[in-house]
Each structure stands twice: as C-alpha cells, then as structure tokens.
Scaffold this motif. Structure first.
Motif, short mmCIF file in Angstrom:
data_model
loop_
_atom_site.label_atom_id
_atom_site.label_comp_id
_atom_site.label_asym_id
_atom_site.label_seq_id
_atom_site.Cartn_x
_atom_site.Cartn_y
_atom_site.Cartn_z
N LEU A 28 -81.59 -47.00 54.33
CA LEU A 28 -80.17 -46.83 53.86
C LEU A 28 -79.24 -46.31 55.04
CD1 LEU A 28 -78.47 -48.37 52.07
CD2 LEU A 28 -78.66 -46.68 50.45
N PRO A 29 -79.71 -44.89 55.56
CA PRO A 29 -79.00 -44.26 56.40
C PRO A 29 -78.48 -45.01 57.69
CG PRO A 29 -80.66 -42.76 55.68
CD PRO A 29 -81.07 -44.16 55.20
N ALA A 30 -79.47 -45.85 58.22
CA ALA A 30 -78.63 -46.57 59.43
C ALA A 30 -77.95 -47.32 59.05
CB ALA A 30 -80.13 -47.08 60.00
N LEU A 31 -78.09 -48.44 57.91
CA LEU A 31 -77.03 -49.26 57.41
C LEU A 31 -75.75 -48.49 57.07
CD1 LEU A 31 -76.39 -52.18 56.53
CD2 LEU A 31 -77.12 -51.36 54.27
N LEU A 32 -75.89 -47.45 56.68
CA LEU A 32 -74.28 -46.54 56.25
C LEU A 32 -73.62 -46.39 57.60
CD1 LEU A 32 -75.66 -44.37 53.31
CD2 LEU A 32 -74.52 -46.77 53.03
N ALA A 33 -74.43 -45.87 58.49
CA ALA A 33 -73.86 -45.55 59.75
C ALA A 33 -73.19 -46.71 60.48
CB ALA A 33 -74.98 -44.56 60.66
N ALA A 34 -74.02 -47.84 60.38
CA ALA A 34 -73.48 -48.95 61.10
C ALA A 34 -72.06 -49.41 59.99
CB ALA A 34 -74.53 -49.99 61.00
N LEU A 35 -71.73 -49.22 58.90
CA LEU A 35 -70.82 -49.75 58.21
C LEU A 35 -69.64 -48.75 58.17
CD1 LEU A 35 -72.91 -51.34 55.21
CD2 LEU A 35 -71.51 -52.34 57.17
N ALA A 36 -69.72 -47.51 58.80
CA ALA A 36 -68.72 -46.56 58.52
C ALA A 36 -67.27 -46.99 59.15
CB ALA A 36 -69.19 -45.31 59.52
N SER A 45 -74.46 -46.80 46.25
CA SER A 45 -75.07 -47.94 46.59
C SER A 45 -75.54 -48.66 45.37
CB SER A 45 -76.15 -47.99 47.56
OG SER A 45 -76.96 -49.11 47.97
N THR A 46 -75.55 -49.77 45.01
CA THR A 46 -76.38 -50.35 43.78
C THR A 46 -77.49 -51.45 44.46
OG1 THR A 46 -74.94 -52.33 43.44
CG2 THR A 46 -74.14 -50.23 42.45
N TYR A 47 -78.48 -51.66 43.73
CA TYR A 47 -79.59 -52.31 44.21
C TYR A 47 -80.36 -53.06 43.09
CZ TYR A 47 -82.33 -48.31 43.51
OH TYR A 47 -82.99 -47.22 43.04
N GLN A 48 -81.04 -54.01 43.46
CA GLN A 48 -82.06 -54.35 42.42
C GLN A 48 -83.37 -53.86 42.21
OE1 GLN A 48 -84.77 -56.47 41.39
NE2 GLN A 48 -83.82 -57.54 39.67
N LEU A 49 -83.45 -53.28 41.21
CA LEU A 49 -84.81 -52.54 41.09
C LEU A 49 -86.14 -53.01 41.66
CD1 LEU A 49 -84.24 -50.64 37.55
CD2 LEU A 49 -84.60 -49.51 39.70
N GLY A 56 -85.07 -41.93 44.49
CA GLY A 56 -84.29 -41.06 43.82
C GLY A 56 -82.76 -41.67 43.48
N THR A 57 -82.12 -40.92 42.70
CA THR A 57 -80.72 -41.38 42.28
C THR A 57 -79.61 -40.75 43.31
OG1 THR A 57 -80.31 -39.53 40.81
CG2 THR A 57 -81.18 -41.55 39.96
N LYS A 58 -79.92 -40.08 44.16
CA LYS A 58 -79.04 -39.47 45.49
C LYS A 58 -79.68 -39.68 46.90
CE LYS A 58 -76.52 -37.00 42.08
NZ LYS A 58 -75.97 -35.38 41.69
N LEU A 59 -79.11 -39.80 47.51
CA LEU A 59 -79.52 -39.86 48.96
C LEU A 59 -78.48 -38.87 49.84
CD1 LEU A 59 -81.48 -40.88 51.33
CD2 LEU A 59 -79.72 -42.91 51.60
N ALA A 60 -79.14 -37.90 50.57
CA ALA A 60 -78.28 -37.10 51.40
C ALA A 60 -78.27 -37.60 52.71
CB ALA A 60 -78.81 -35.39 51.52
N THR A 61 -77.21 -38.08 53.50
CA THR A 61 -77.32 -38.70 54.92
C THR A 61 -75.92 -38.34 55.50
OG1 THR A 61 -77.71 -40.66 56.03
CG2 THR A 61 -76.77 -40.95 53.89
N GLY A 62 -75.87 -38.08 56.70
CA GLY A 62 -74.60 -37.93 57.18
C GLY A 62 -73.70 -36.97 56.84
N GLY A 63 -74.59 -35.97 56.24
CA GLY A 63 -73.34 -34.78 55.66
C GLY A 63 -72.91 -35.03 54.37
N ARG A 64 -73.29 -36.13 53.85
CA ARG A 64 -72.70 -36.84 52.61
C ARG A 64 -73.87 -36.98 51.49
NH1 ARG A 64 -67.66 -37.98 51.96
NH2 ARG A 64 -68.01 -39.67 50.20
N THR A 65 -73.45 -37.04 50.19
CA THR A 65 -74.35 -37.48 49.38
C THR A 65 -74.03 -38.89 48.71
OG1 THR A 65 -74.88 -35.10 48.40
CG2 THR A 65 -75.52 -37.30 46.98
N VAL A 66 -74.77 -39.91 48.76
CA VAL A 66 -74.50 -41.29 48.28
C VAL A 66 -75.37 -41.33 46.98
CG1 VAL A 66 -74.90 -43.65 48.70
CG2 VAL A 66 -74.39 -42.14 50.71
N ARG A 67 -74.71 -41.94 45.98
CA ARG A 67 -75.40 -42.21 44.64
C ARG A 67 -76.10 -43.38 44.71
NH1 ARG A 67 -71.23 -42.61 40.20
NH2 ARG A 67 -71.79 -44.81 40.00
#
Length: 136
Positions: A28-36, A45-49, A56-67
């Motif tokens: 996800l971090p590379a995708l989020l950077a590309a979509l900035a 971000s929601t996804y199919q389990l 986990g339920t949170k991802l720290a990336t690019g100085g932010r936390t994504v749920r």
C-alpha cells in the motif's frame, strides 16, 4: 497502477492495481504515494478480507496513519482508497501471480476512458484461477 482520466465516474472501478504480493501493509505505501496527486492524503483503505494476508487496522506511511478496514462483504478483487473529504477511488486488484499478458489486459480495460465494465467482467478466467477464493 493505471487510472481512468479524471472525468465523471463510469463503471465499478476507477482503474487497476497489480501489487507484487498479498501483503497489503507492504504494498500500500507505494500505491498511496502514486495516488497523492489524484487523491491527496489517503485517510482510509477498504479491502476484501480474503484477498490479502492478515494485516493490522492502521498503517503508518509518509508521516501519516491510514486506517485499514477489511470486509467480507467488499466486492472481491477491489480496494477502495478514501482521501480527504469525499475523494475516493476504487481499483480492480490484479492478483500478484497473474501472467503479464492477462494483467496487462485487465489493467487496460479497467482504466479505459468511459469504460463501464463490471468487476466480474474485468476479472477474466485467468484472474479467477489466481484469485485466493478459487484456490481454496
């Protein structure tokens, strides 16, 4: 990753993404950077389990936390990214072990301007064979 042009939304997806693995936290971090530039800072971000390894339920990336919210009810083969405000994109997820030719075709069709294909029609037979549910 490929995206439809920024025009009125058509179809069930706004483009496609071909991650290298089923590890959402790693991919996800590379995708989020590309979509900035398109979405701004992604907040959720929601996804199919069943399409991803446990995460986990949170991802720290690019100085932010994504749920990260995984759902059994989310359409298989998609991930939705929500930016600030109401900006959102739903992407077709091409399974990592898909052949180059099948992945290229799915990505081309998912990002075709004006394309209104359903997720089911975008996921051809080869992609179905590589999807996790098909392997069980």
């Amino acid at each position: 990753m490929t995206l439809k042009p920024e025009t009125p939304t058509t179809g069930q997806v706004d483009g496609a993404w071909w991650p290298r693995s089923r590890d959402l936290s790693a991919e996800l971090p590379a995708l989020l950077a590309a979509l900035a530039t398109r979405l701004g800072a992604v907040e959720r971000s929601t996804y199919q389990l069943h399409g991803w390894n446990p995460t986990g339920t949170k991802l720290a990336t690019g100085g932010r936390t994504v749920r990260l919210d995984g759902f059994r009810s989310q359409r298989p083969g998609t991930v939705t990214l929500v930016g600030a405000g109401t900006r959102r994109l739903t992407l077709l997820v091409v399974p990592p072990d898909t052949t180059d030719a099948a992945a290229a075709e799915a990505m081309r069709e998912a990002s075709r301007p004006g394309g209104d294909d359903s997720v089911d029609s975008l996921i051809g037979d080869e992609l179905r064979r590589t999807a996790p549910a098909a392997r069980a």
